[in-house]
Design an enzyme around this catalytic site. Sequence first.
Site, PDB file in Angstrom:
ATOM      1  N   CYS A   1      67.711  12.998 -11.556  1.00 23.48           N
ATOM      2  CA  CYS A   1      67.192  14.391 -11.012  1.00 23.48           C
ATOM      3  C   CYS A   1      67.283  15.129 -10.139  1.00 23.48           C
ATOM      4  CB  CYS A   1      65.602  13.739 -10.419  1.00 23.48           C
ATOM      5  SG  CYS A   1      65.694  12.422  -8.865  1.00 23.48           S
TER       6      CYS A   1
ATOM      7  N   HIS B   1      68.129  22.680   0.339  1.00 21.20           N
ATOM      8  CA  HIS B   1      66.649  22.560  -0.182  1.00 21.20           C
ATOM      9  C   HIS B   1      66.027  23.857  -0.016  1.00 21.20           C
ATOM     10  CE1 HIS B   1      66.596  18.472   1.232  1.00 21.20           C
ATOM     11  NE2 HIS B   1      66.770  18.270  -0.722  1.00 21.20           N
TER      12      HIS B   1
HETATM   13  C1  PEP Z   1      69.608  14.398  -4.122  1.00 18.19           C
HETATM   14  O1  PEP Z   1      69.234  13.601  -3.778  1.00 18.19           O
HETATM   15  O2  PEP Z   1      70.199  14.610  -5.657  1.00 18.19           O
HETATM   16  C2  PEP Z   1      67.763  14.394  -4.965  1.00 18.19           C
HETATM   17  C3  PEP Z   1      67.574  15.135  -5.638  1.00 18.19           C
HETATM   18  O3  PEP Z   1      66.890  14.853  -3.825  1.00 18.19           O
HETATM   19  P1  PEP Z   1      66.500  15.942  -2.706  1.00 18.19           P
HETATM   20  O4  PEP Z   1      67.826  16.797  -2.991  1.00 18.19           O
HETATM   21  O5  PEP Z   1      66.000  16.332  -2.218  1.00 18.19           O
HETATM   22  O6  PEP Z   1      67.770  15.546  -1.420  1.00 18.19           O
END
Ligand code: PEP
Length: 754
Positions: free
Chosen positions: A681, A366
């Site tokens: 996403c 993240h």
């Molecule tokens: C994912 O896991 O692909 C997602 C979009 O959520 P995050 O990256 O916030 O875990």
Amino acid sequence: MNPEKVAGPRVLLRHLRALMAGEGAPQARLDSVTTIIATNMAADVCSLYLRRAGDVLELFSTHGLKPESVHRTRLRVGEGLIGDIVAQAKTLALSDAQAHPQFAYRPETGEESFHSLLGVPLQRGGRVIGALSVQNRNKRDYTAEEAEALQTVAMVLCELVLASHMVADDEIAEIDGNATLPLRFEGLPLADGVGQGQVFVHRAPLHVENLVSDDPDREIARLDEAVSRFLARIHDLIAESASRIGDAEREILDTYRMFAEDLGWRRRMTEAVLDGLTAEGAVRRVQEENRRRLVSSPYFRDRIADFDDLSNQLLWQLVGAGRPPPTALPENAVLIARSLGPAELLEYDHSRLRAIVLGEGSPTSHMVLIARSLNIPVVGRVAGSLARLRPGDPVVVDGWRGLVHVRPDENVYDDLVDAVEDQAKRRVGYEAMRTLPARSADGALFDLQLNVGLLHELPLLDATGAGGIGLLRTELLFLRHPSFPSTEDQEAAYRQVFDAAAGRPVVFRTFDIGGDKILPNLDRPLEHEENPAMGWRSLRVGLDRPSVLRNQLRALIAAAAGQPLTVMFPMAAEVAEFDQARRVLDIELGRQRQRGQVLPKELQVGVMIEVPSLAWQIEKVAAKADFVSVGTNDLLQYFFASDRTNPRLANRYDPLSPSFLRLLSRIREICSDAGVPVGVCGDMAAKPLEALCLAGLGFRTLSLPAPALGAVKKALRSLDCAAIEAYLQSRIIAADGSLRDEVKHFAQDHGIFH
Ligand code: PEP
Ligand code: MG
């Protein structure tokens, strides 16, 4: 050498300090140093080697070897016994050095007359700047006490050599703080772009100047007091913040406490003081010792940073400051860190951050996702080179190629000018496409939306011409919040999002906390977990702590007030979890209705496919959810059992592998057959090549960070969608390994990439 004569290095250290602080030509002073050490340690020879540019070790001074060999005898790092001491940062004690297979004979030294050898590295932090050795004519075994005494002397000598400038700066150019030579490291490109500025070290260690003392009682008292103060602070922190800290912080504090309470650690520091060091010198001495021990163990190597941190914290106690000052970034900072969490990144004033260089780092952590959204280039996995970066060093970070140029010469700039100009041109090109639809060459229309996690990203909706926000990571809005956000705090933030979206759709994802994202003050501390990514996180927390989920939904409903509201639940592993979350939403809606509050004009409730198990209930999901969004970051990590934050696994498994593409294809087909909108996403949608494949699998809605939108749109606009669909259909079944190269060629052949 008579072991009885070596009664600890106290007297020797005192002499050393006086000598180095005194007057006289540098060479004469260094020669006196080696003579004093040889005499004090009853050795026939004492030699000092220093590392010069090009990883060469040069004999800088000797007592006992032939004087003409000084500045003539050179060894490569790793060559001979001295080279080995430096390369491995290890102590070597041999009764018959010449019999050792690695012995490298240098006739000009006349060392054939000396049999035994005790050698130690000169090191500061992780950097080895040379070696100090003593030799005796007879074959003898050196004791552990003698080795420790020589290590202590080497530590002090190292500081004195560096601080007193006895050796001209350019002679130890590569290692000294005043280094001037350009360096270039290669790492893992994690976030695109070029950033230029000066090195700023995250949690920089404190520099200790005064290492030698004549007053052991005073130093022991200082040390005891500092350790007690430090321990008290750790205990307070653990007690006070029990409800505010997350796994990572708790683990660090527990590690500190464990080490700080370790009597062996305190005893070794006390012994170092009795050997003639100050309290600070003793902390440093034991820190070096720990490093030496830990570096040979693959398991403990990763803990070196914890020990370093602990020693640095203690040093801050000793200088009376208690803890490092608040982080003030210089203008144009290039942040250097072993690792960095998302909250730590957000602590910095990112308007001053030009680039980030990490010892670790992985593409879908993240922290990296946030850096990308802030347009900050990141290069990771340069752990071995971090110690060579000094605060203030000018540095250029090339996030495209994963290169870090320290003290760059003109060629680097020349080389990058083209890349920077290219980037600027591309940006202008993307800007020109802003109002054009994301329609493929054969007419397939794509909906490109934004992934957003920070309020300041909201204006990017207008700037990119995105169709809306396809993923609002609500937890990121509050990562820097001093406490867990109240319903009112949340409502205010969500209102800002609605205002900025000005009617464009926004997918509010409920809190995805846990893993590498910790929010303060959850009603109960998150316990230590062996596998946080597979632990109590995300929707699981929401369902087990319904007040967390309810308050968030309440805030969302209130903020929507009369406008359409789209809510998405992350990390559901079973349809039952989606049902349960949906019920909480219905209860909240009923409650608001009863209170006569304005309800959302429309409600869409979706779910993320991030856990593979849900992909095997996709028919049921499609029957219940209003839409589905595939979170490829998590889906990939669970699918391949590959922790997305583990730097060793970064890029090991490819989303363009046939197995993963088949999974995605299945999800898309079943959703489309059921008439349920489905998009992606995860970060996969943010890369042109991956986006082409998603298009080929039939996805038409992609949500991605703003800086990536232009390149993806451009690629899609030149794509023949039907062609890639036909091509992938057979290849995802027939291919054995990643399709990356094939797809790249496909794109080149079809004029998509040049
Ligand atoms: C994912 O896991 O692909 C997602 C979009 O959520 P995050 O990256 O916030 O875990
Ligand atoms: Mg996820």
